[in-house]
Motif scaffolding. Structure first.
Motif, PDB file in Angstrom:
ATOM      1  N   GLN A  89      97.040  20.567  12.741  1.00  0.00           N
ATOM      2  CA  GLN A  89      96.136  21.044  11.699  1.00  0.00           C
ATOM      3  C   GLN A  89      96.812  21.757  10.538  1.00  0.00           C
ATOM      4  N   GLN A  90      97.987  22.329  10.767  1.00  0.00           N
ATOM      5  CA  GLN A  90      98.643  23.064   9.688  1.00  0.00           C
ATOM      6  C   GLN A  90      99.883  22.352   9.163  1.00  0.00           C
ATOM      7  N   THR A  91     100.825  22.061  10.045  1.00  0.00           N
ATOM      8  CA  THR A  91     102.053  21.399   9.587  1.00  0.00           C
ATOM      9  C   THR A  91     101.754  20.059   8.922  1.00  0.00           C
ATOM     10  N   TYR A  92     100.806  19.312   9.500  1.00  0.00           N
ATOM     11  CA  TYR A  92     100.459  17.993   8.952  1.00  0.00           C
ATOM     12  C   TYR A  92      99.060  17.951   8.358  1.00  0.00           C
ATOM     13  N   TRP A  97      98.752  10.957  13.596  1.00  0.00           N
ATOM     14  CA  TRP A  97      99.821   9.954  13.628  1.00  0.00           C
ATOM     15  C   TRP A  97      99.298   8.527  13.817  1.00  0.00           C
ATOM     16  N   ARG A  98      98.063   8.373  14.203  1.00  0.00           N
ATOM     17  CA  ARG A  98      97.508   7.026  14.311  1.00  0.00           C
ATOM     18  C   ARG A  98      97.085   6.511  12.944  1.00  0.00           C
ATOM     19  N   THR A 103     104.442   8.669  10.255  1.00  0.00           N
ATOM     20  CA  THR A 103     104.739  10.086  10.486  1.00  0.00           C
ATOM     21  C   THR A 103     104.894  10.402  11.974  1.00  0.00           C
ATOM     22  N   ALA A 104     104.599   9.450  12.834  1.00  0.00           N
ATOM     23  CA  ALA A 104     104.554   9.725  14.271  1.00  0.00           C
ATOM     24  C   ALA A 104     105.848  10.311  14.812  1.00  0.00           C
ATOM     25  N   PRO A 154     107.715  23.464   6.359  1.00  0.00           N
ATOM     26  CA  PRO A 154     107.268  22.069   6.251  1.00  0.00           C
ATOM     27  C   PRO A 154     107.996  21.227   7.296  1.00  0.00           C
ATOM     28  N   PRO A 155     107.432  20.089   7.668  1.00  0.00           N
ATOM     29  CA  PRO A 155     107.993  19.300   8.773  1.00  0.00           C
ATOM     30  C   PRO A 155     109.449  18.901   8.621  1.00  0.00           C
ATOM     31  N   ASP A 156     109.863  18.555   7.407  1.00  0.00           N
ATOM     32  CA  ASP A 156     111.254  18.121   7.244  1.00  0.00           C
ATOM     33  C   ASP A 156     112.244  19.250   7.488  1.00  0.00           C
TER      34      ASP A 156
END
Length: 292
Positions: A89-92, A97-98, A103-104, A154-156
């Protein structure tokens, strides 16, 4: 301090919703990101990144109420400490991912990092309220702030974190908190425990006969207590961080004020209504079922 520590000190449940699993707000990340092998804990093999065949289209488990009877006991003892909903809910930002399969891979990797950070936050929030750790409060607050900030990356950037290095720093502080608390408490115990055995980290106590053992203020950090008999044992102020309690007999054991004990550890163990738990934890459902 004049009062007896065992009656005075109470480690309250952290009460932080962000550190509690909310599967309804998660994209089934533990069901897809984690690998498992056919064993007494899992009925099938599954590779990392491969969604479990029991994961439904709405990210709910299709056999949730039958996990233990269907051979998926391992699922019932896993706790992400709220990392699943944080990443989902926050990072993405609520994009699963479906819907965005590209992004999965990164999302699953981010989840594994976030889970470690949330576990560290859980332990820090507990340790900061320990007895006799005033000298560590400043350091613990600083690490709490740092770790909380890391969960917002952030995810990266999240997937590039050197988590082992950060964990090592926190673990050193948690160890100090444990030693200070156990030492201060031990001095005030009446009656004092008899001569205690020194258990090193990761001690092999598989199947050990420790029935009614006085283990107050000892360290069982990372100990392998698989199928050990701890029935009737006194584990107050015993450090249990990372201890493997799979099938450990905790019937009538006293775990009040046990240090770093988690709900997941209890889920893996065996106990009953006579087991005494810290206020912040609850009795696993399968304990009650075993009585019938």
């Amino acid at each position: 301090m004049t009062d007896h520590p065992l009656s005075q000190v109470s480690f309250q449940h952290p009460g932080l919703p962000e550190l509690h699993s909310d599967c309804l707000s998660c994209f089934g990340l533990c069901c897809a990101a984690l690998p498992f092998a056919a064993s007494s804990d899992f009925a099938i093999d599954k590779q990392a990144g491969q969604p479990c065949p029991n994961l439904r289209g709405d990210f709910r488990c299709g056999i949730h109420t039958e996990l233990r009877t269907r051979g998926f006991r391992g699922c019932t003892v896993y706790d992400c400490f709220g990392a699943g909903q944080k990443v989902s809910q926050q990072t993405y930002g609520g994009h699963d991912w479906r819907q965005a399969p590209e992004t999965a891979g990164q999302m699953f990797e981010a989840f594994l990092v976030m889970r470690q950070l949330h576990e560290l936050l859980w332990y820090l929030h507990e340790a900061i309220d320990f007895y006799a750790v005033d000298s560590l409060h400043s350091s613990m607050k600083s690490l709490l702030e740092q770790t909380t900030e890391l969960t917002s990356l952030p995810p990266d950037e999240l997937v590039k974190l050197n988590v082992p290095l950060h964990r090592a720093e926190i673990n050193g502080l948690l160890l100090q908190a444990s030693e200070l608390t156990r030492t201060a408490t031990l001095k005030q115990l009446k009656p004092a425990p008899g001569r205690q055995k020194n258990y090193g980290r990761g001690a092999d106590l598989i199947g050990a006969k420790l029935r009614q053992a006085d283990l107050r203020c000892t360290s069982l950090r990372g100990a392998y207590l698989i199928a050990a008999d701890l029935s009737g044992a006194d584990l107050r102020y015993c450090d249990l961080i990372g201890a493997d309690l799979r099938d450990t007999n905790l019937c009538s054991a006293d775990l009040r004020h046990a240090l770093f004990l988690t709900q997941a550890q209890l889920q893996a163990a065996k106990g009953d209504h006579t087991t005494r738990l810290p206020e912040r934890l609850s009795y696993p459902e399968h304990w009650a079922a075993a009585l019938h």
